[in-house]
Design a protein around this motif. Sequence first.
Motif, PDB file in Angstrom:
ATOM      1  N   LEU A  15       6.660  -9.497   6.822  1.00  0.00           N
ATOM      2  CA  LEU A  15       7.727  -8.755   6.148  1.00  0.00           C
ATOM      3  C   LEU A  15       9.068  -8.977   6.847  1.00  0.00           C
ATOM      4  N   ALA A  56      11.273 -11.864   5.798  1.00  0.00           N
ATOM      5  CA  ALA A  56      12.040 -11.662   4.560  1.00  0.00           C
ATOM      6  C   ALA A  56      12.036 -12.902   3.662  1.00  0.00           C
ATOM      7  N   GLN A 108       2.800  -3.394  -0.310  1.00  0.00           N
ATOM      8  CA  GLN A 108       4.046  -3.531   0.446  1.00  0.00           C
ATOM      9  C   GLN A 108       4.531  -4.984   0.455  1.00  0.00           C
ATOM     10  N   LEU A 109       3.591  -5.915   0.577  1.00  0.00           N
ATOM     11  CA  LEU A 109       3.951  -7.333   0.580  1.00  0.00           C
ATOM     12  C   LEU A 109       4.233  -7.826  -0.837  1.00  0.00           C
ATOM     13  N   GLU A 118       3.541  -6.875   9.381  1.00  0.00           N
ATOM     14  CA  GLU A 118       4.915  -6.530   9.768  1.00  0.00           C
ATOM     15  C   GLU A 118       5.704  -7.791  10.132  1.00  0.00           C
ATOM     16  N   GLU A 154       5.596  -6.339  -3.206  1.00  0.00           N
ATOM     17  CA  GLU A 154       6.889  -5.857  -3.701  1.00  0.00           C
ATOM     18  C   GLU A 154       8.072  -6.324  -2.856  1.00  0.00           C
ATOM     19  N   SER A 155       7.809  -7.047  -1.784  1.00  0.00           N
ATOM     20  CA  SER A 155       8.882  -7.390  -0.849  1.00  0.00           C
ATOM     21  C   SER A 155       9.730  -8.605  -1.248  1.00  0.00           C
TER      22      SER A 155
END
Length: 313
Positions: free
Chosen positions: A76, A79, A95-96, A73, A98-99
């Motif tokens: 992420l 950014a 999740q990472l 988290e 695709e971030s």
Amino acid sequence: MTKIVFMGTPAFSAPILRMLHEEGYEILAVVTQPDRPVGRKKVLTPPPVKEEAIALGLQVIQPEKLRGSQELEQILALAPDLVVTAAFGQILPKQLLESPRLGCINVHASLLPAYRGGAPIHQAIIDGQAKTGVTIMYMAEKLDAGDIISQREIAIEDTDNTGTMFDKLSVVGRELLKETMPSIIAGTNERIVQDEALVTYAGNISREQELIDWNEEARALYNQVRGLHPWPVAYTTFEGANFKIWWAKVGGSATNAAPGEVVKIAKDHFEVATGDGSTLALYDVQPAGKKRMTAEEFLRGTGSKLQIGDRFE
């Protein structure tokens, strides 16, 4: 300014991190494995990338396990525009992946699709390959299966071992990434889909792979020894105890002796019969419970009673 999160752990990765810093990229954080106990005294030791990051004044994040963690988290929330990994040692969660707007890229020490996995340098040498290289690739959920961006090939010399190739490939990876980064940021880079028919794997080295089988050919055993040098180190057994072989060469003797038998004792080495009627000459060893030593030191001390006909299993 392109904002980057860098992820890496061993010495292989440190020069790559340093290059990104020197090139002026904004490195938001460095993610690496936790400190681990090292050596017989189990001294808690930071990974090389952590030491490099601290020297550069960069924030360090050390998740035990990235997936589902507070550290994920935290990453992420930074950014980043791009995540750059080099021998990080953990699978990145979807999740990472695709971030970041520019994706996640990896510096992998093989010529993909050959040798996907955690030990590509070890395995290439163990297999007797004459060449290897570095691949810059996009990361995907499947291990080392993403599109290839760029590659560079180098020779594996006959005297190379995993340690020397780590050093060489770290330099190659650093320079290749340096050349490739501008096209990634500009979106002008190539994307070459890997040919699944050519995929080979190089999983983390198992204890079974470290054990010498004297029935093998001398050349294959030499490749095994140098592919496991300087870590995790090949071993055999002698008088019922483990016996590490740090360095060896293909011997010069032809023999009818059974594989594993000592057939020659010289001042600075001794030769053990192999499965092809040749020998493996041992130069750098470590008997059970002893420190690493030259074969000459072994033959003067612990191994002074070694005789022709004695057997390694």
